[in-house]
Design a protein around this motif. Structure first.
Motif, PDB file in Angstrom:
ATOM      1  N   LYS A  12       0.844  -1.206   0.000  1.00  0.00           N
ATOM      2  CA  LYS A  12       0.000   0.000   0.000  1.00  0.00           C
ATOM      3  C   LYS A  12       0.874   1.248   0.000  1.00  0.00           C
ATOM      4  O   LYS A  12       0.633   2.182  -0.769  1.00  0.00           O
ATOM      5  N   LYS A  27      -8.140  -0.680  -3.625  1.00  0.00           N
ATOM      6  CA  LYS A  27      -7.601  -2.015  -3.360  1.00  0.00           C
ATOM      7  C   LYS A  27      -7.651  -2.404  -1.885  1.00  0.00           C
ATOM      8  O   LYS A  27      -7.951  -3.557  -1.561  1.00  0.00           O
ATOM      9  N   TYR A  28      -7.362  -1.462  -0.987  1.00  0.00           N
ATOM     10  CA  TYR A  28      -7.136  -1.836   0.407  1.00  0.00           C
ATOM     11  C   TYR A  28      -8.256  -1.473   1.379  1.00  0.00           C
ATOM     12  O   TYR A  28      -8.267  -1.960   2.507  1.00  0.00           O
ATOM     13  N   PHE A  29      -9.190  -0.637   0.985  1.00  0.00           N
ATOM     14  CA  PHE A  29     -10.254  -0.251   1.914  1.00  0.00           C
ATOM     15  C   PHE A  29     -11.375  -1.281   1.925  1.00  0.00           C
ATOM     16  O   PHE A  29     -11.819  -1.731   0.868  1.00  0.00           O
ATOM     17  N   ALA A  30     -11.839  -1.650   3.120  1.00  0.00           N
ATOM     18  CA  ALA A  30     -13.012  -2.509   3.270  1.00  0.00           C
ATOM     19  C   ALA A  30     -14.246  -1.698   2.886  1.00  0.00           C
ATOM     20  O   ALA A  30     -14.236  -0.462   2.975  1.00  0.00           O
ATOM     21  N   LYS A  46     -16.150   2.980   1.885  1.00  0.00           N
ATOM     22  CA  LYS A  46     -15.160   2.975   0.809  1.00  0.00           C
ATOM     23  C   LYS A  46     -15.598   3.840  -0.366  1.00  0.00           C
ATOM     24  O   LYS A  46     -14.804   4.591  -0.921  1.00  0.00           O
ATOM     25  N   TRP A 104      -6.543  -2.314  10.613  1.00  0.00           N
ATOM     26  CA  TRP A 104      -6.695  -3.371   9.602  1.00  0.00           C
ATOM     27  C   TRP A 104      -7.533  -4.518  10.157  1.00  0.00           C
ATOM     28  O   TRP A 104      -7.458  -4.830  11.348  1.00  0.00           O
ATOM     29  N   GLN A 108      -7.656  -5.744   5.165  1.00  0.00           N
ATOM     30  CA  GLN A 108      -8.299  -4.550   4.619  1.00  0.00           C
ATOM     31  C   GLN A 108      -8.377  -3.465   5.685  1.00  0.00           C
ATOM     32  O   GLN A 108      -8.441  -3.739   6.887  1.00  0.00           O
TER      33      GLN A 108
END
Length: 117
Positions: A12, A27-30, A46, A104, A108
């Motif tokens: 990230k 890509k990385y956020f829930a 998101k 996290w 995510q």
């Protein structure tokens, strides 16, 4: 093989350093991720954060530099210290030194808070 949180955070941070802020958010956020900006602005999911980042990224005329100074992880919480240097399309200049506190869950981001450094 499942990635460790350290590997995920490193990936990230590499995206952010390359200016891929919108892509990193996607890509990385829930789906239910919440963000809290240093000025009190909150996004509640998101989709709101992606929209916010698209608007911000679209206003950048030139990236002068994005520097990652430090990052660390303790359990499911990570910290990253960045300096962002942008020329904006409206003629203004942004120079932010900030710390990101990220929570996290299952690889995510579920919460991210931004602090002026």
């Amino acid at each position: 093989m499942e990635q460790s949180l350290n590997e995920i955070l490193s990936a990230k941070n590499e995206m952010v350093k390359k200016g891929q802020i919108v892509e990193a958010t996607e890509k990385y956020f829930a789906p239910h991720a919440k963000t809290i900006d240093f000025d009190g602005t909150v996004t509640n999911n998101k989709s709101e954060m992606v929209t916010k980042m698209q608007g911000f990224a679209g206003a950048i005329a030139k990236v002068n530099g994005i520097t990652l100074h430090h990052s660390s992880i303790n359990g499911d919480i990570s910290f990253a210290e960045f300096t962002f240097d942008f020329d904006m399309k409206d003629g203004s200049k942004i120079l932010w030194h900030e710390i990101l506190r990220t929570v996290w869950q299952n690889g995510q981001i579920v919460e991210e808070q931004y602090f002026k450094a």
